[in-house]
Scaffold this motif. Structure first.
Motif, PDB file in Angstrom:
ATOM      1  N   LEU A 113       0.632  -1.282   0.225  1.00  0.00           N
ATOM      2  CA  LEU A 113      -0.274  -0.337   0.172  1.00  0.00           C
ATOM      3  C   LEU A 113       1.230   1.311  -0.100  1.00  0.00           C
ATOM      4  O   LEU A 113       0.068   2.713  -0.815  1.00  0.00           O
ATOM      5  N   ALA A 114       1.936   1.336   0.945  1.00  0.00           N
ATOM      6  CA  ALA A 114       3.036   2.733   1.641  1.00  0.00           C
ATOM      7  C   ALA A 114       3.206   2.565  -0.677  1.00  0.00           C
ATOM      8  O   ALA A 114       3.724   3.859  -0.925  1.00  0.00           O
ATOM      9  N   GLY A 115       3.607   1.949  -1.520  1.00  0.00           N
ATOM     10  CA  GLY A 115       3.621   1.586  -2.075  1.00  0.00           C
ATOM     11  C   GLY A 115       3.372   2.546  -3.489  1.00  0.00           C
ATOM     12  O   GLY A 115       3.457   3.414  -4.797  1.00  0.00           O
ATOM     13  N   ARG A 116       1.218   2.120  -3.546  1.00  0.00           N
ATOM     14  CA  ARG A 116       0.699   3.252  -4.324  1.00  0.00           C
ATOM     15  C   ARG A 116       0.669   4.413  -3.460  1.00  0.00           C
ATOM     16  O   ARG A 116       0.294   5.798  -4.196  1.00  0.00           O
ATOM     17  N   VAL A 117       0.737   4.638  -2.569  1.00  0.00           N
ATOM     18  CA  VAL A 117       0.747   6.075  -2.108  1.00  0.00           C
ATOM     19  C   VAL A 117       2.208   6.985  -2.591  1.00  0.00           C
ATOM     20  O   VAL A 117       1.516   7.645  -2.862  1.00  0.00           O
ATOM     21  N   ILE A 118       2.863   5.771  -2.399  1.00  0.00           N
ATOM     22  CA  ILE A 118       4.324   7.214  -3.718  1.00  0.00           C
ATOM     23  C   ILE A 118       3.391   6.898  -5.218  1.00  0.00           C
ATOM     24  O   ILE A 118       4.082   8.479  -5.403  1.00  0.00           O
TER      25      ILE A 118
END
Length: 414
Positions: free
Chosen positions: A207-212
């Motif tokens: 999910l953090a990757g998608r935030v980035i």
């Protein structure tokens, strides 16, 4: 507990049935072959000896090690146990969960640039409006990075390795996309209230990757390369692929086979090549690198300026809201942290990585050493644990009487 025997993080494993395929330890003829590349450093031969002993005991055909002391690269070696697997100090390996330190640093860079705060709500950023569990509103970006999002793979499994289940539940074909996993998870109840329980979560980092991506307007890979790696002259690192290999990337070994998750054919494949999706794993475990790349990356955390400022670096080591584990360590932002009271930085920090075909370790010590160790397998018929490399490296380090004064970084980075 002896600080040289740090508690290691839990490993991610592909779920589902696996079948032994007999890819075991090297034969006696193969075991006779041993090649080491890179500069020989007589004062550090203890590291070479530990690597050889470890690899031969488990039939590991490819290994790599880089060691720094006081910010200088003092050892960079490739180890081959097969003539057909030539390992150089710059050869590339999947690094699995060592990728998490990159993702956490990318989030901190976004915060540093005013794009978010660690308290920003993940659902708001990603436009998740109707999750089954209303506690999604309490999932912050910081909680993702410290494994406090509310998912517990020991309770409900690891969604990043539940490809067939998600495919069937959503009626979509494999290979899955990130959006498929997120859609599936928004229709599941959380296992704990966000912020209340540490539970290692690959999904949280995905999910953090998608935030980035959402806040940068770039792909996850492009953002990390442009904002984090290029300023450090790290040019070899990239996201790995499930089947194809990058130039200079090592082959991966396993004794297991499993059904592919790259399509719905049900084909049995060697576990490192299709029993999990490297595309899904990107932000939690998808990078490939050499050991010198990784210790170059680790050095960044001691030098505010090029990538992260001192405020951001301080956040990396901050204790989570749940406090310190009874074992004496906690999870910072992309790193395990063990406070020490003997001086130096006041902490040992590390991360492990494990996927079928991959076992990795990156360590930063309180008194100015670091090392990265990469192997092209994590399982074999010997049953010997791969986590033992941690103690082996500490033994080698403690055996050094005089550290070399040279620096090999210019040889590998320009």
């Amino acid at each position: 507990m002896d600080l040289s025997r740090r508690t290691l993080g839990k490993f991610a494993v592909a779920t589902g049935a696996a079948t032994a395929i007999g890819a075991g330890a090297a034969t006696s003829a193969e075991a006779a072959f041993w090649k080491v590349t890179g500069t020989t450093v007589p004062a550090l031969t203890g590291f070479d000896s530990q690597m050889k002993t470890f690899m031969e005991a488990r039939g590991v055909t490819a290994g790599q090690l880089a060691v720094t002391y006081k910010g200088r690269l003092v050892l960079a070696r490739g180890y081959s146990a097969l003539e057909t697997v030539p390992v150089q100090p710059t050869s590339l390996f999947r690094i699995a969960s060592l990728s998490k330190s990159l993702t956490a640093a990318a989030i901190l860079r976004l915060e540093q640039d005013g794009k978010l705060t660690l308290g920003s709500k993940v659902a708001d950023i990603l436009g998740i409006t109707v999750p089954v569990d209303p506690r999604w509103s309490d999932i912050t970006v910081g909680r993702l990075l410290q494994h406090l999002g509310g998912w517990d793979r020991d309770v409900s499994g690891d969604p990043n390795f539940k490809d067939a289940t998600i495919s069937q539940a959503l009626g979509v074909p494999m290979e899955l996309k990130h959006a498929d996993v997120i859609k599936y998870m928004t229709n599941q109840k959380l296992d704990a209230a966000p912020g209340t329980k540490y539970a290692y979560s690959n999904f949280g980092y995905m999910l953090a990757g998608r935030v980035i991506e959402k806040l940068s307007g770039l792909s996850y890979e492009a953002y990390v390369q442009q904002k984090l790696l290029t300023p450090l002259q790290i040019k070899r690192m990239a996201l790995g692929w499930s089947i194809a290999k990058h130039t200079g990337e090592m082959p991966y070994d396993s004794q297991w086979a499993a059904k592919t998750v790259l399509d719905n054919s049900g084909t049995l494949v060697r576990a490192p090549y299709g029993s999990f999706s490297m595309r899904i794993q990107d932000a939690n475990g998808g990078w490939i690198a050499s050991a010198p790349d990784l210790v170059r990356w680790a050095k960044m955390f001691d030098a505010p300026g090029a990538v992260l400022n001192s405020t951001s670096l301080g956040r990396v080591w901050a204790q989570p809201e749940t406090g310190i584990d009874p074992g004496g360590w906690y999870y910072g932002l992309g790193w395990h942290v063990r406070p020490v009271t003997t001086g130096g930085t006041g902490r040992n920090t590390w991360h492990t990585g494990s996927m079928s075909g991959t076992s990795t370790l990156l360590v930063r010590t309180y008194h100015g050493m670091s090392w990265a160790v990469l192997f092209n397998r994590r399982d074999d018929p010997s049953g010997k644990p791969y986590g033992d490399i941690d103690a082996a490296m500490w033994t080698a380090a403690k055996g050094v009487t005089t550290w070399p004064t040279h620096d090999l970084f210019p040889q590998y980075f320009s």
